[in-house]
Write a protein that holds these residues in place. Structure first.
Motif, PDB file in Angstrom:
ATOM      1  N   GLY A   1       0.852  -1.130   0.149  1.00 15.62           N
ATOM      2  CA  GLY A   1      -0.020   0.046  -0.101  1.00 15.62           C
ATOM      3  C   GLY A   1       0.699   1.287   0.025  1.00 15.62           C
ATOM      4  O   GLY A   1       2.130   1.186  -0.540  1.00 15.62           O
ATOM      5  N   LYS A   2       0.414   2.278   0.538  1.00 12.15           N
ATOM      6  CA  LYS A   2       0.864   3.600   0.611  1.00 12.15           C
ATOM      7  C   LYS A   2       2.775   3.512   1.135  1.00 12.15           C
ATOM      8  O   LYS A   2       3.442   3.924   0.441  1.00 12.15           O
ATOM      9  N   ILE A   3       2.642   3.017   2.391  1.00 11.70           N
ATOM     10  CA  ILE A   3       4.013   2.918   2.990  1.00 11.70           C
ATOM     11  C   ILE A   3       4.969   2.384   2.204  1.00 11.70           C
ATOM     12  O   ILE A   3       6.214   2.442   1.998  1.00 11.70           O
TER      13      ILE A   3
ATOM     14  N   SER B   1       0.436  -9.431  -1.492  1.00 14.51           N
ATOM     15  CA  SER B   1      -0.499  -8.472  -1.416  1.00 14.51           C
ATOM     16  C   SER B   1      -1.759  -9.133  -2.070  1.00 14.51           C
ATOM     17  O   SER B   1      -1.553  -9.703  -3.082  1.00 14.51           O
ATOM     18  N   ARG B   2      -2.985  -8.875  -1.607  1.00 15.30           N
ATOM     19  CA  ARG B   2      -4.182  -9.345  -2.238  1.00 15.30           C
ATOM     20  C   ARG B   2      -4.430  -9.110  -3.437  1.00 15.30           C
ATOM     21  O   ARG B   2      -4.783  -9.636  -4.449  1.00 15.30           O
ATOM     22  N   LEU B   3      -4.117  -7.784  -3.655  1.00 19.35           N
ATOM     23  CA  LEU B   3      -4.551  -7.075  -5.232  1.00 19.35           C
ATOM     24  C   LEU B   3      -3.114  -6.377  -5.753  1.00 19.35           C
ATOM     25  O   LEU B   3      -3.051  -6.663  -6.835  1.00 19.35           O
ATOM     26  N   ALA B   4      -2.427  -5.932  -4.988  1.00 14.08           N
ATOM     27  CA  ALA B   4      -1.179  -5.346  -5.799  1.00 14.08           C
ATOM     28  C   ALA B   4      -0.109  -6.286  -6.061  1.00 14.08           C
ATOM     29  O   ALA B   4       0.041  -7.189  -5.323  1.00 14.08           O
TER      30      ALA B   4
ATOM     31  N   CYS C   1       3.774  -4.401   6.477  1.00 15.71           N
ATOM     32  CA  CYS C   1       3.268  -3.321   5.869  1.00 15.71           C
ATOM     33  C   CYS C   1       1.868  -3.276   5.832  1.00 15.71           C
ATOM     34  O   CYS C   1       1.331  -2.207   5.054  1.00 15.71           O
TER      35      CYS C   1
ATOM     36  N   GLU D   1       5.910  -2.644  10.764  1.00 16.15           N
ATOM     37  CA  GLU D   1       5.417  -1.558  10.953  1.00 16.15           C
ATOM     38  C   GLU D   1       4.526  -0.973  12.149  1.00 16.15           C
ATOM     39  O   GLU D   1       4.299  -1.853  13.059  1.00 16.15           O
ATOM     40  N   LYS D   2       4.497   0.211  12.709  1.00 18.42           N
ATOM     41  CA  LYS D   2       3.772   0.812  13.516  1.00 18.42           C
ATOM     42  C   LYS D   2       2.482   0.828  12.925  1.00 18.42           C
ATOM     43  O   LYS D   2       2.014   1.222  11.732  1.00 18.42           O
TER      44      LYS D   2
ATOM     45  N   GLN E   1      -8.598   4.745   3.445  1.00 20.53           N
ATOM     46  CA  GLN E   1      -8.253   3.655   4.308  1.00 20.53           C
ATOM     47  C   GLN E   1      -9.156   3.578   5.292  1.00 20.53           C
ATOM     48  O   GLN E   1      -9.208   3.795   6.239  1.00 20.53           O
TER      49      GLN E   1
ATOM     50  N   TRP F   1      -9.838   0.665   7.038  1.00 21.95           N
ATOM     51  CA  TRP F   1      -9.404   0.130   8.187  1.00 21.95           C
ATOM     52  C   TRP F   1      -9.154   0.665   9.551  1.00 21.95           C
ATOM     53  O   TRP F   1      -9.141   0.466  10.567  1.00 21.95           O
TER      54      TRP F   1
ATOM     55  N   ASP G   1      -3.615   6.565  14.744  1.00 20.56           N
ATOM     56  CA  ASP G   1      -2.433   5.817  13.695  1.00 20.56           C
ATOM     57  C   ASP G   1      -1.163   6.972  13.446  1.00 20.56           C
ATOM     58  O   ASP G   1      -0.428   6.625  13.787  1.00 20.56           O
TER      59      ASP G   1
END
Ligand code: NAP
Length: 309
Positions: A12-14, A36-39, A66, A89-90, A155, A157, A168
């Protein structure tokens, strides 16, 4: 040791903004797979999930997680079970006990668990920590306000249980606070605003106190449409510190004394990850996560208008 072969989970983004370019620019690492499910990512083996990557993929030394926090524990658990070093990741997990359990699993598997706080690697944080070490803190103020529609578009989630809402980004401020303060910090009180249609807060006012009684007020807000504010001000017995730009610039008594360096936060994080793997060590700092958990424990909750993207 050869290059550390890495698989990333959650593109994703990060992952796109930081992990992939920083890994590819670091000769100690080699990006060989993604789950990744899609990317998908060009030039590496791609898998729909972490199970498939670990079971059917190329040989890996380390897994970088991530995904959103709700998926961190399961991905990390599987990676450690397969004997892989883990970069997390955090925010680290959904619950503090999951993080404790991951550290035990890493120790049993003789693997590195690097539970990261990227904001602690911002350019002026170390200087601020050194500056504050001999000081008596009198009071402090955190203002962490941004427009969620601009910084977290799509996002979903973040609004679900375990998504942390405004914490977040807010946990980044708290990770800086725990690093720079010369004494322990506790949560005294909190007011949390939950949109009527969300399971995570959109804003929060928090009062922290230090072990010697100094008060630090914090305002976290996702509804801030202006230029984002990511500032921490600390007043001590002999100085006023102004740490701005998510820990990237420090002024003391109005004079700029530290600002950006050539090494980015993620370059620093990967240098540390390589060191930890080499030393067969883990690095887990649970204080910021525990403080957020404590905010949810003591916080008074109010319901505010529904959030529509
Ligand atoms: P994101 O853009 O939503 O990307 C996360 C990716 O994880 C998704 O694109 C999705 O890809 C995958 N994923 C796997 N399980 C998922 C699930 N249950 N729900 C949703 N997506 C799932 O999020 P992000 O901004 O990269 O943030 C990811 C993590 O990094 C978070 O813990 C965040 O706090 C942290 N972080 C973000 C930033 C930032 O600036 N964005 C900075 C530092 C740290 P697929 O659909 O292809 O599986």
């Amino acid at each position: 040791m050869g290059r550390i072969r890495v698989g990333i989970v959650g593109i994703g983004k990060i992952a796109k903004d930081q992990h992939i370019p920083v890994i590819r620019a670091n000769a100690a690492f080699e990006l060989v797979a993604c789950a990744s499910r899609l990317a998908t990512v060009d030039g590496v083996a791609n898998f729909p999930n972490v199970d498939a990557m670990l079971g059917d993929g190329p040989e890996l030394d380390a897994v970088v997680i991530c995904t959103p926090p709700q998926a961190h524990y399961e991905a990390a658990r599987l990676a450690l079970r397969h004997g892989k070093h883990v970069f997390l990741e955090k925010p680290p997990c959904e619950t503090t006990t999951q993080l404790d359990e991951l550290l035990l699993q890493a120790q049993r598997a003789n693997c590195t668990l690097f539970q990261t706080w990227h904001a602690q690697h911002a350019a002026a944080v170390d200087t601020t920590q050194v500056w504050l070490r001999p000081c008596a803190v009198r009071n402090g103020r955190i203002i962490w306000k941004e427009d969620v529609r601009q910084w977290h578009p799509g996002q979903a989630w973040i609004w679900e249980a375990g998504g942390f809402g405004v914490f977040d980004p807010g946990i980044n401020a708290i990770s800086i606070l725990t690093k720079i303060m010369p004494e322990p910090v506790f949560v005294k009180a909190a007011d949390l605003s939950f949109p009527a249609n969300c399971s995570a807060p959109i804003a929060a006012d928090v009062t922290f106190v230090t072990a010697s009684g100094a008060k630090i007020d914090a305002a976290f807000d996702f509804r801030y449409a202006g230029i984002p504010t990511w500032d921490i001000d600390i007043e001590t017995d002999h100085s006023e510190l102004h740490l701005t730009g998510q820990g990237n610039a420090l002024a003391v008594n109005g004079k700029q004394i530290a600002a950006g360096t050539t090494e980015t936060e993620y370059t620093s994080l990967y240098r540390r990850f390589a060191e930890l793997i080499d030393q067969h060590a883990s690095d887990v700092d649970r204080r910021p996560f525990q403080l957020v958990a404590d905010i949810f424990l003591v916080g008074r909750r109010s319901t505010v208008e529904p959030f529509e993207e």
